[in-house]
Design a protein around this motif. Sequence first.
Motif, PDB file in Angstrom:
ATOM      1  N   VAL A 117      -0.566  -1.221 -50.366  1.00  0.00           N
ATOM      2  CA  VAL A 117      -1.571  -2.226 -50.029  1.00  0.00           C
ATOM      3  C   VAL A 117      -0.846  -3.560 -49.933  1.00  0.00           C
ATOM      4  CG1 VAL A 117      -3.701  -3.367 -50.730  1.00  0.00           C
ATOM      5  CG2 VAL A 117      -3.369  -0.938 -51.215  1.00  0.00           C
ATOM      6  N   LYS A 118      -0.631  -4.013 -48.700  1.00  0.00           N
ATOM      7  CA  LYS A 118       0.168  -5.214 -48.521  1.00  0.00           C
ATOM      8  C   LYS A 118      -0.699  -6.447 -48.332  1.00  0.00           C
ATOM      9  CE  LYS A 118       4.334  -6.763 -46.165  1.00  0.00           C
ATOM     10  NZ  LYS A 118       5.272  -6.555 -45.076  1.00  0.00           N
ATOM     11  N   PHE A 119      -1.910  -6.255 -47.853  1.00  0.00           N
ATOM     12  CA  PHE A 119      -2.775  -7.384 -47.575  1.00  0.00           C
ATOM     13  C   PHE A 119      -4.126  -7.168 -48.231  1.00  0.00           C
ATOM     14  CE2 PHE A 119       0.249  -9.122 -44.827  1.00  0.00           C
ATOM     15  CZ  PHE A 119       0.782  -8.094 -44.090  1.00  0.00           C
ATOM     16  N   PRO A 120      -4.886  -8.251 -48.429  1.00  0.00           N
ATOM     17  CA  PRO A 120      -6.237  -8.049 -48.946  1.00  0.00           C
ATOM     18  C   PRO A 120      -7.031  -7.214 -47.951  1.00  0.00           C
ATOM     19  CG  PRO A 120      -5.985 -10.258 -48.043  1.00  0.00           C
ATOM     20  CD  PRO A 120      -4.631  -9.646 -48.067  1.00  0.00           C
ATOM     21  N   ASP A 121      -7.994  -6.439 -48.437  1.00  0.00           N
ATOM     22  CA  ASP A 121      -8.768  -5.642 -47.490  1.00  0.00           C
ATOM     23  C   ASP A 121      -9.729  -6.548 -46.727  1.00  0.00           C
ATOM     24  OD1 ASP A 121     -10.902  -6.166 -49.166  1.00  0.00           O
ATOM     25  OD2 ASP A 121     -11.010  -4.157 -49.999  1.00  0.00           O
ATOM     26  N   GLY A 122     -10.326  -5.976 -45.672  1.00  0.00           N
ATOM     27  CA  GLY A 122     -11.197  -6.768 -44.818  1.00  0.00           C
ATOM     28  C   GLY A 122     -12.372  -7.359 -45.541  1.00  0.00           C
ATOM     29  N   TRP A 123     -12.862  -6.659 -46.554  1.00  0.00           N
ATOM     30  CA  TRP A 123     -13.999  -7.140 -47.331  1.00  0.00           C
ATOM     31  C   TRP A 123     -13.631  -8.463 -48.004  1.00  0.00           C
ATOM     32  CZ3 TRP A 123     -15.464  -8.256 -52.360  1.00  0.00           C
ATOM     33  CH2 TRP A 123     -16.831  -8.177 -52.649  1.00  0.00           C
ATOM     34  N   GLU A 124     -12.473  -8.472 -48.636  1.00  0.00           N
ATOM     35  CA  GLU A 124     -12.017  -9.662 -49.352  1.00  0.00           C
ATOM     36  C   GLU A 124     -11.708 -10.809 -48.387  1.00  0.00           C
ATOM     37  OE1 GLU A 124      -8.528 -10.741 -52.629  1.00  0.00           O
ATOM     38  OE2 GLU A 124      -8.821  -8.676 -51.949  1.00  0.00           O
ATOM     39  N   ALA A 125     -11.025 -10.493 -47.297  1.00  0.00           N
ATOM     40  CA  ALA A 125     -10.654 -11.523 -46.316  1.00  0.00           C
ATOM     41  C   ALA A 125     -11.890 -12.145 -45.675  1.00  0.00           C
ATOM     42  CB  ALA A 125      -9.751 -10.915 -45.245  1.00  0.00           C
ATOM     43  N   ASN A 126     -12.891 -11.301 -45.338  1.00  0.00           N
ATOM     44  CA  ASN A 126     -14.121 -11.824 -44.749  1.00  0.00           C
ATOM     45  C   ASN A 126     -14.843 -12.771 -45.696  1.00  0.00           C
ATOM     46  OD1 ASN A 126     -15.359 -10.863 -42.000  1.00  0.00           O
ATOM     47  ND2 ASN A 126     -14.134  -9.141 -42.734  1.00  0.00           N
ATOM     48  N   HIS A 127     -14.897 -12.402 -46.964  1.00  0.00           N
ATOM     49  CA  HIS A 127     -15.536 -13.272 -47.948  1.00  0.00           C
ATOM     50  C   HIS A 127     -14.809 -14.613 -48.044  1.00  0.00           C
ATOM     51  CE1 HIS A 127     -19.066 -11.786 -49.914  1.00  0.00           C
ATOM     52  NE2 HIS A 127     -18.543 -10.587 -50.169  1.00  0.00           N
ATOM     53  N   ALA A 128     -13.477 -14.577 -48.035  1.00  0.00           N
ATOM     54  CA  ALA A 128     -12.701 -15.812 -48.139  1.00  0.00           C
ATOM     55  C   ALA A 128     -12.965 -16.731 -46.949  1.00  0.00           C
ATOM     56  CB  ALA A 128     -11.210 -15.483 -48.231  1.00  0.00           C
ATOM     57  N   VAL A 129     -12.988 -16.151 -45.744  1.00  0.00           N
ATOM     58  CA  VAL A 129     -13.206 -16.951 -44.535  1.00  0.00           C
ATOM     59  C   VAL A 129     -14.631 -17.497 -44.503  1.00  0.00           C
ATOM     60  CG1 VAL A 129     -13.332 -16.861 -42.017  1.00  0.00           C
ATOM     61  CG2 VAL A 129     -11.419 -15.768 -43.213  1.00  0.00           C
ATOM     62  N   LEU A 130     -15.623 -16.649 -44.811  1.00  0.00           N
ATOM     63  CA  LEU A 130     -17.019 -17.098 -44.775  1.00  0.00           C
ATOM     64  C   LEU A 130     -17.293 -18.167 -45.827  1.00  0.00           C
ATOM     65  CD1 LEU A 130     -18.766 -13.677 -44.135  1.00  0.00           C
ATOM     66  CD2 LEU A 130     -18.851 -15.671 -42.620  1.00  0.00           C
ATOM     67  N   SER A 131     -16.651 -18.037 -46.979  1.00  0.00           N
ATOM     68  CA  SER A 131     -16.818 -19.037 -48.026  1.00  0.00           C
ATOM     69  C   SER A 131     -16.326 -20.402 -47.541  1.00  0.00           C
ATOM     70  CB  SER A 131     -16.050 -18.608 -49.275  1.00  0.00           C
ATOM     71  OG  SER A 131     -16.094 -19.611 -50.262  1.00  0.00           O
ATOM     72  N   HIS A 132     -15.215 -20.404 -46.837  1.00  0.00           N
ATOM     73  CA  HIS A 132     -14.683 -21.661 -46.304  1.00  0.00           C
ATOM     74  C   HIS A 132     -15.564 -22.199 -45.177  1.00  0.00           C
ATOM     75  CE1 HIS A 132     -11.474 -24.604 -45.530  1.00  0.00           C
ATOM     76  NE2 HIS A 132     -11.758 -24.432 -44.251  1.00  0.00           N
ATOM     77  N   LEU A 133     -16.009 -21.294 -44.286  1.00  0.00           N
ATOM     78  CA  LEU A 133     -16.838 -21.727 -43.160  1.00  0.00           C
ATOM     79  C   LEU A 133     -18.181 -22.290 -43.618  1.00  0.00           C
ATOM     80  CD1 LEU A 133     -16.225 -18.849 -40.569  1.00  0.00           C
ATOM     81  CD2 LEU A 133     -15.447 -21.222 -40.395  1.00  0.00           C
ATOM     82  N   ALA A 134     -18.670 -21.817 -44.776  1.00  0.00           N
ATOM     83  CA  ALA A 134     -19.959 -22.285 -45.285  1.00  0.00           C
ATOM     84  C   ALA A 134     -19.958 -23.803 -45.487  1.00  0.00           C
ATOM     85  CB  ALA A 134     -20.295 -21.578 -46.594  1.00  0.00           C
ATOM     86  N   GLU A 135     -18.782 -24.375 -45.743  1.00  0.00           N
ATOM     87  CA  GLU A 135     -18.676 -25.824 -45.918  1.00  0.00           C
ATOM     88  C   GLU A 135     -18.814 -26.568 -44.595  1.00  0.00           C
ATOM     89  OE1 GLU A 135     -14.969 -26.581 -47.872  1.00  0.00           O
ATOM     90  OE2 GLU A 135     -15.210 -24.880 -49.248  1.00  0.00           O
ATOM     91  N   HIS A 136     -18.748 -25.835 -43.489  1.00  0.00           N
ATOM     92  CA  HIS A 136     -18.812 -26.466 -42.164  1.00  0.00           C
ATOM     93  C   HIS A 136     -19.947 -25.860 -41.334  1.00  0.00           C
ATOM     94  CE1 HIS A 136     -14.934 -28.132 -43.314  1.00  0.00           C
ATOM     95  NE2 HIS A 136     -14.550 -26.915 -43.627  1.00  0.00           N
ATOM     96  N   ARG A 137     -21.004 -25.451 -42.018  1.00  0.00           N
ATOM     97  CA  ARG A 137     -22.104 -24.739 -41.370  1.00  0.00           C
ATOM     98  C   ARG A 137     -23.065 -25.707 -40.669  1.00  0.00           C
ATOM     99  NH1 ARG A 137     -24.877 -22.624 -45.760  1.00  0.00           N
ATOM    100  NH2 ARG A 137     -23.878 -20.579 -45.699  1.00  0.00           N
ATOM    101  N   VAL A 138     -23.456 -25.313 -39.474  1.00  0.00           N
ATOM    102  CA  VAL A 138     -24.515 -26.002 -38.728  1.00  0.00           C
ATOM    103  C   VAL A 138     -25.551 -24.955 -38.384  1.00  0.00           C
ATOM    104  CG1 VAL A 138     -25.123 -27.193 -36.591  1.00  0.00           C
ATOM    105  CG2 VAL A 138     -23.010 -27.816 -37.799  1.00  0.00           C
ATOM    106  N   ALA A 139     -26.747 -25.059 -38.956  1.00  0.00           N
ATOM    107  CA  ALA A 139     -27.818 -24.088 -38.661  1.00  0.00           C
ATOM    108  C   ALA A 139     -28.441 -24.441 -37.314  1.00  0.00           C
ATOM    109  CB  ALA A 139     -28.858 -24.113 -39.753  1.00  0.00           C
ATOM    110  N   TRP A 140     -28.697 -23.433 -36.496  1.00  0.00           N
ATOM    111  CA  TRP A 140     -29.269 -23.677 -35.160  1.00  0.00           C
ATOM    112  C   TRP A 140     -30.242 -22.576 -34.798  1.00  0.00           C
ATOM    113  CZ3 TRP A 140     -27.546 -22.079 -29.807  1.00  0.00           C
ATOM    114  CH2 TRP A 140     -28.190 -22.851 -28.808  1.00  0.00           C
ATOM    115  N   ARG A 141     -31.383 -22.996 -34.327  1.00  0.00           N
ATOM    116  CA  ARG A 141     -32.371 -22.019 -33.842  1.00  0.00           C
ATOM    117  C   ARG A 141     -32.393 -22.072 -32.324  1.00  0.00           C
ATOM    118  NH1 ARG A 141     -35.298 -19.617 -37.491  1.00  0.00           N
ATOM    119  NH2 ARG A 141     -35.253 -20.412 -39.624  1.00  0.00           N
ATOM    120  N   PRO A 142     -32.010 -20.975 -31.670  1.00  0.00           N
ATOM    121  CA  PRO A 142     -31.963 -20.979 -30.204  1.00  0.00           C
ATOM    122  C   PRO A 142     -33.331 -21.289 -29.603  1.00  0.00           C
ATOM    123  CG  PRO A 142     -30.898 -19.014 -31.089  1.00  0.00           C
ATOM    124  CD  PRO A 142     -31.595 -19.676 -32.234  1.00  0.00           C
TER     125      PRO A 142
END
Length: 451
Positions: free
Chosen positions: A426-451
């Motif tokens: 296991v050389k890299f974090p699994d996709g579950w962990e990586a997705n959580h890390a990216v989404l956690s960071h993106l949450a700080e730059h979230r813009v909610a939009w209703r089409p």
Amino acid sequence: MNTAHTQQAAVFDPGAAAGRTTDAILHDTLHGTHRGVVVDSPPGAGKSTLVVRAALELAEAGRPLMVIAQTNAQVDDLVVRLAEKNPELPVGRLHSSDSDPYDKALDELTNVRKSAKAAELAGLDVVISTAAKWAHVKVDEPWRHAIVDEAYQMRSDALLAVAGLFERALFVGDPGQLDPFSIVGAEQWAGLSYDPSASAVTTLLAHNPELPQHRLPVSWRLPASAAPLVSAAFYPYTPFRSGTGHGDRKLAFAVPSDGSGPDRVLDEAAESGWGLLELPARHTPRTDPEAVRAVAMVVRRMLDRGGAATSERGPEPTPLTADRIAVGTAHRDQAAAVRAALAELGVADVTVDTANRLQGREFDVTVVLHPLSGRPDATAFHLETGRLCVLASRHRHACVVVCRAGVTDLLDDHPSTEPVQLGVTVKFPDGWEANHAVLSHLAEHRVAWRP
């Protein structure tokens, strides 16, 4: 006095760090005794620059070499780069017997000889081709040196097919990219040292753990806003830094925001390097019409607002034109839907493609349709770490992610159910962990939009 000196010494000099690593790699390649040298590279760290420099130095030292790349586009790019650096260097382009086997731009290079037969290129300083073509070549005397480009995209069975052609090799690649593609299930070999579907580097190191391994420490592509996240989420064991500082690059728009979701997320991305345009939570078809239209609207507004990018490459702002923008998706049908939506909005010349096809490419701004957006489940395909890594690491200035709300809940409801394979490193974090890390960071730059 001493404190100031210590602080000055502690300042990270990216050019010096990259230079020291490159010197060590070239020393091991030209003067080392091992049969192989492995170089791990983060996105935009100068893999191709290293390959070209190593090829030139080997050729200048009187050591002819073969270069192995994975696609015809990579081969043609390396040929052009070599010709730019040394127009006098005799280079061979070994190609297939197809009707259109190479980029016609190579016809203008007087130092490049092209042939479908390796024998006709014998004696040239450098011969370049794909792994698939090299696999059909037979030689009386092996090459003393080989360079394998994008070695993590090469399957180990492809390496085995060409291993008899050379004595020593430099392997260069990005361990965070997508795994080598295989159309045949390979579960029965998982964990074995000779797994044919494993990457060439993984198998090489399993059998030769003593080989020198180097790591390029700097990404010249990713801005200071992106390198920390991409490094932490996808390269935790081989961290890297950006070659630029926070004030070195700037993205600005001539036309002010109209207050819409696309405009607000663009302003956020211009300011911070990241933007998350979040649509309401919903399970949708893969080609989610609302999300696809949102992606197209972001691109349309980017062009309408007259974006300009300033960077360390020069003092003058560069217009953000369509050819400097890319849209990344997980699936080809999603890419086709985005192309159609862009065409409806009168947008042309924007690159729209899947993560697989965007590998190795670079743009000023990227817009990404999140692989898990609107999905009812989290499959291994959509969780693959390399896919998200490619999508999040193509940009020099900013990345906008379009996604439906609820992905973090989806991840929590669908923890990884992939079977654990004994012996698989296991050389890299699994996709579950990586997705959580990216989404956690993106949450700080979230813009909610209703089409």
